[in-house]
Every structure is written in structure tokens, then in C-alpha cells.
Design an enzyme around this catalytic site. Sequence first.
Site, mmCIF file in Angstrom:
data_model
loop_
_atom_site.group_PDB
_atom_site.id
_atom_site.type_symbol
_atom_site.label_atom_id
_atom_site.label_comp_id
_atom_site.label_asym_id
_atom_site.label_seq_id
_atom_site.Cartn_x
_atom_site.Cartn_y
_atom_site.Cartn_z
ATOM 1 N N GLU A 106 26.586 39.582 119.467
ATOM 2 C CA GLU A 106 27.343 41.203 120.184
ATOM 3 C C GLU A 106 26.909 42.003 120.607
ATOM 4 O OE1 GLU A 106 28.601 41.624 115.703
ATOM 5 O OE2 GLU A 106 30.865 40.970 115.961
ATOM 6 N N GLU A 116 27.813 34.246 110.932
ATOM 7 C CA GLU A 116 28.880 34.750 109.818
ATOM 8 C C GLU A 116 29.215 34.145 109.200
ATOM 9 O OE1 GLU A 116 28.340 35.689 113.260
ATOM 10 O OE2 GLU A 116 28.488 38.132 113.689
ATOM 11 N N ALA A 163 23.164 41.297 112.292
ATOM 12 C CA ALA A 163 23.154 42.444 111.185
ATOM 13 C C ALA A 163 21.517 42.502 110.203
ATOM 14 C CB ALA A 163 23.761 43.325 111.730
ATOM 15 N N GLY A 195 25.053 40.074 114.965
ATOM 16 C CA GLY A 195 25.102 41.093 115.219
ATOM 17 C C GLY A 195 24.382 41.619 116.627
HETATM 18 N N1 DAK Z 1 18.913 40.459 108.017
HETATM 19 C C1 DAK Z 1 17.955 40.988 107.690
HETATM 20 N N2 DAK Z 1 16.683 39.906 107.742
HETATM 21 C C2 DAK Z 1 16.838 39.173 107.939
HETATM 22 C C3 DAK Z 1 17.699 38.408 109.340
HETATM 23 C C4 DAK Z 1 18.788 39.499 108.999
HETATM 24 N N3 DAK Z 1 19.977 39.184 109.897
HETATM 25 N N4 DAK Z 1 17.325 37.536 110.031
HETATM 26 C C5 DAK Z 1 16.038 36.956 109.684
HETATM 27 N N5 DAK Z 1 15.737 37.819 108.876
HETATM 28 C C6 DAK Z 1 14.394 38.451 107.923
HETATM 29 C C7 DAK Z 1 14.329 37.208 107.640
HETATM 30 O O1 DAK Z 1 14.520 37.444 106.451
HETATM 31 C C8 DAK Z 1 12.248 37.019 106.729
HETATM 32 O O2 DAK Z 1 11.710 37.845 106.524
HETATM 33 P P1 DAK Z 1 10.659 37.875 104.802
HETATM 34 O O3 DAK Z 1 11.332 37.140 104.851
HETATM 35 O O4 DAK Z 1 9.493 37.372 106.179
HETATM 36 O O5 DAK Z 1 11.218 39.417 104.875
HETATM 37 C C9 DAK Z 1 11.752 37.399 108.215
HETATM 38 O O6 DAK Z 1 12.860 38.058 109.448
HETATM 39 C C10 DAK Z 1 12.189 35.943 108.997
HETATM 40 O O7 DAK Z 1 13.433 35.218 109.298
HETATM 41 P P2 DAK Z 1 12.641 33.632 108.515
HETATM 42 O O8 DAK Z 1 12.034 33.530 108.002
HETATM 43 O O9 DAK Z 1 13.679 33.671 108.321
HETATM 44 O O10 DAK Z 1 12.621 32.979 109.990
HETATM 45 P P3 DAK Z 1 13.386 31.349 110.872
HETATM 46 O O11 DAK Z 1 12.377 30.765 112.022
HETATM 47 O O12 DAK Z 1 12.636 30.423 109.126
HETATM 48 O O13 DAK Z 1 14.629 31.409 110.963
HETATM 49 C C11 DAK Z 1 16.814 32.325 111.302
HETATM 50 C C12 DAK Z 1 15.146 32.146 111.919
HETATM 51 C C13 DAK Z 1 17.477 33.769 112.396
HETATM 52 C C14 DAK Z 1 17.023 31.014 111.563
HETATM 53 C C15 DAK Z 1 17.328 33.348 110.204
HETATM 54 O O14 DAK Z 1 15.945 34.633 110.177
HETATM 55 C C16 DAK Z 1 18.224 33.235 110.279
HETATM 56 O O15 DAK Z 1 19.115 32.603 109.649
HETATM 57 N N6 DAK Z 1 18.485 34.709 110.162
HETATM 58 C C17 DAK Z 1 20.025 35.244 109.455
HETATM 59 C C18 DAK Z 1 20.630 34.966 110.660
HETATM 60 C C19 DAK Z 1 22.507 35.349 110.320
HETATM 61 O O16 DAK Z 1 23.295 35.182 109.665
HETATM 62 N N7 DAK Z 1 22.720 36.494 111.292
HETATM 63 C C20 DAK Z 1 23.888 37.161 111.195
HETATM 64 C C21 DAK Z 1 24.359 38.483 110.257
HETATM 65 S S1 DAK Z 1 25.459 38.376 109.960
HETATM 66 C C22 DAK Z 1 28.979 45.256 111.529
HETATM 67 C C23 DAK Z 1 28.725 45.248 113.059
HETATM 68 C C24 DAK Z 1 28.202 43.598 112.873
HETATM 69 C C25 DAK Z 1 27.808 43.214 111.564
HETATM 70 C C26 DAK Z 1 28.623 43.820 110.292
HETATM 71 C C27 DAK Z 1 28.819 44.904 110.619
HETATM 72 N N8 DAK Z 1 29.392 46.811 111.511
HETATM 73 C C28 DAK Z 1 30.022 47.608 112.921
HETATM 74 C C29 DAK Z 1 30.812 47.023 109.916
HETATM 75 C C30 DAK Z 1 27.634 42.032 112.150
HETATM 76 C C31 DAK Z 1 26.657 40.745 110.833
HETATM 77 C C32 DAK Z 1 25.695 39.889 110.937
HETATM 78 O O17 DAK Z 1 24.998 39.613 111.720
#
Ligand code: DAK
Length: 259
Positions: free
Chosen positions: A113, A133, A67, A110
Site C-alpha cells: 500500500e 492480509e 504493517a 501495508g
Molecule cells: N510484522 C511484524 N514482523 C514481521 C512482519 C510484519 N508484517 N514481517 C516480517 N516480520 C518479522 C518476522 O517476525 C521475523 O522476526 P523475528 O522472528 O526474526 O524476530 C523477521 O521479520 C524476518 O521474517 P521471517 O523470518 O518471517 O522471514 P522469511 O524470509 O522466512 O519470510 C515473509 C518473509 C515476508 C514471507 C514473512 O516474514 C511474512 O509472511 N511476513 C508477514 C507478511 C504479511 O502478512 N504482511 C501483511 C501484514 S497485514 C492500517 C494500514 C495498513 C495495514 C493495517 C492497518 N491502518 C491505517 C489502520 C496493513 C496491514 C498489513 O500489512
Amino acid sequence: MSNTYQYINVSVEDGIGLVELNRPKVLNAINRGMVSEILSAFETFDRNQEVKVILLSGKGRAFAAGADIAEMANDNAIDFELMNQFADWDRIAAVKKPIIGAVQGFALGGGFELALCCDMLFAADDAEFGFPEVSLAVMPGAGGTQRLTKLIGKTRAMEWLMTGDRMSAAEAQRLGIINRVVARELLFEETKKFAGRLAKQPPLSIRLIKESVLKAVDYSLYEGMQYERKNFSLLFASEDQKEGMKAFIEKRKPQYKGK
Ligand code: DAK
């Protein structure tokens, strides 16, 4: 179908409804607008008799990295209650036609998911699945703890969810999360080929098989058996059942109408 969406690309080819997540610069981070668009595309395909199967994929180097963290960083519990985004996810899970996911690169949070809402998954050999998460001090909220546990069991799900570790495509296949691992450059083609096979199957059988299998996940064996019997009987009300059995007896290929 013309593409009127902002966050996804949508088209129809050979009975397959294609939905491509299209925010590659942020690794297809799923914002609220994207969830509504995915739901709208899926429900439109579900009602379109030209479409037999849905194929969900991601553009760029990820399926979806979760997400959109920037969008939800300042949300609070009351925002979630009032926005009720969970309802959209429930409707995605209620789509009746089969959804096949093609996962390359990251399927995290997400994104994982969303992949678990698909009925079958093909993954590229570079795919990585996980629930990070926990490292953001939250937990999955769109079915991750439930669907992963039902697929791989309690003890294994606990480990992946509590560590936030990423699993390889090979590991995901070993655990029964995905159907096939294919080379990255062949992923879309191979998934589409498989979707094409299902698109040629009698549509009502496919529809009721999906419904019955999903009941097996939620219901007791006894309740699931009652459900299966009703769907089995229902198919004998279809023209396709008459055609399928007649064609067998006449030693010819059946012509199905989805009726
Ligand atoms: N959200 C926003 N931006 C993201 C992102 C994300 N989840 N994942 C990556 N990006 C963006 C990065 O900020 C970066 O943007 P810029 O800096 O270039 O502007 C761009 O994508 C490229 O990412 P990286 O530079 O970080 O690329 P790397 O290869 O170095 O790393 C990575 C890739 C996937 C390991 C890293 O980007 C990362 O850790 N991303 C976050 C992964 C994460 O934590 N995902 C879980 C998020 S929490 C709900 C339903 C579902 C959810 C919530 C509520 N409801 C129904 C209410 C779900 C929650 C989640 O998913």
C-alpha cells in the site's frame, strides 16, 4: 537535513529527498511510529524548496513486509477509530512533489500500500508484491483494494486480493503497477538517476502534472479536463513558463527557478 528519526533514515542529495525505511530486522514492518515519521519527512520535503523529488526505499532484504503484525494483533475497531491512523495515510497521498519508490524484496500488505502511494515505482528483479492480509483473516485498510483496482482493473485485483498470492516484479510490470525492473544491485542507483532527471525539470510543471494525473484517477473525464485546464492556465502565471519559451526562441538552455 539531520536524521532525527528512529525508524527511517532521511537525507537530501542533488535535489532528491531520500527516505529509507530502517527496521531491517523485521523486514521494515511498518509500525505507527514509522508511518508518522514517513509523513513528517515527506511533508518537510514538500515544504523544502531545495527538494524537487522524493525517493522512498527500504533498507535490507525488503521494501516493507507489511504493517507491524505484533503491534496491531490486539487492536480493536474502536482503537482504530480513536487512533485515526488513516488520516496519516491520507496526508501521505496528499504530498505534492513526486514520490518515486525503489522496491527490493518484499512489498506486502501495508508495504505494498505504501508503494502504491508512490507516483512511480522502480523494482529490483527479486521484488515480490502482494496482499497477504486475507491469510490473517483481515483485508487491506490503507488503500490496497482501491488503488490496486484502479491500476489493474476489477477482475485481476479480486484475484490477487482474495488469494494473497505474491506477484513477481516482471508480473507487476506487465500489469502496469511498476515502471521499471532492474537488477537488484543497480536498483538504488537507477532510481536515483531517474529521480535526478525529474529534479531538473521545471518544478511547477512537475507539481501540477502530478496533481492533474491524480485527479484523472478520481474524477470523471469532464471534471478532470476542467482541472487540467486550470492547471495549464496557472503555469502561464509562472516565471518559468516565460523563461522556457523565451529560451526556446533564443535557442539556449532555460534556467528554471520554480517560480
Ligand atoms: N510484522 C511484524 N514482523 C514481521 C512482519 C510484519 N508484517 N514481517 C516480517 N516480520 C518479522 C518476522 O517476525 C521475523 O522476526 P523475528 O522472528 O526474526 O524476530 C523477521 O521479520 C524476518 O521474517 P521471517 O523470518 O518471517 O522471514 P522469511 O524470509 O522466512 O519470510 C515473509 C518473509 C515476508 C514471507 C514473512 O516474514 C511474512 O509472511 N511476513 C508477514 C507478511 C504479511 O502478512 N504482511 C501483511 C501484514 S497485514 C492500517 C494500514 C495498513 C495495514 C493495517 C492497518 N491502518 C491505517 C489502520 C496493513 C496491514 C498489513 O500489512
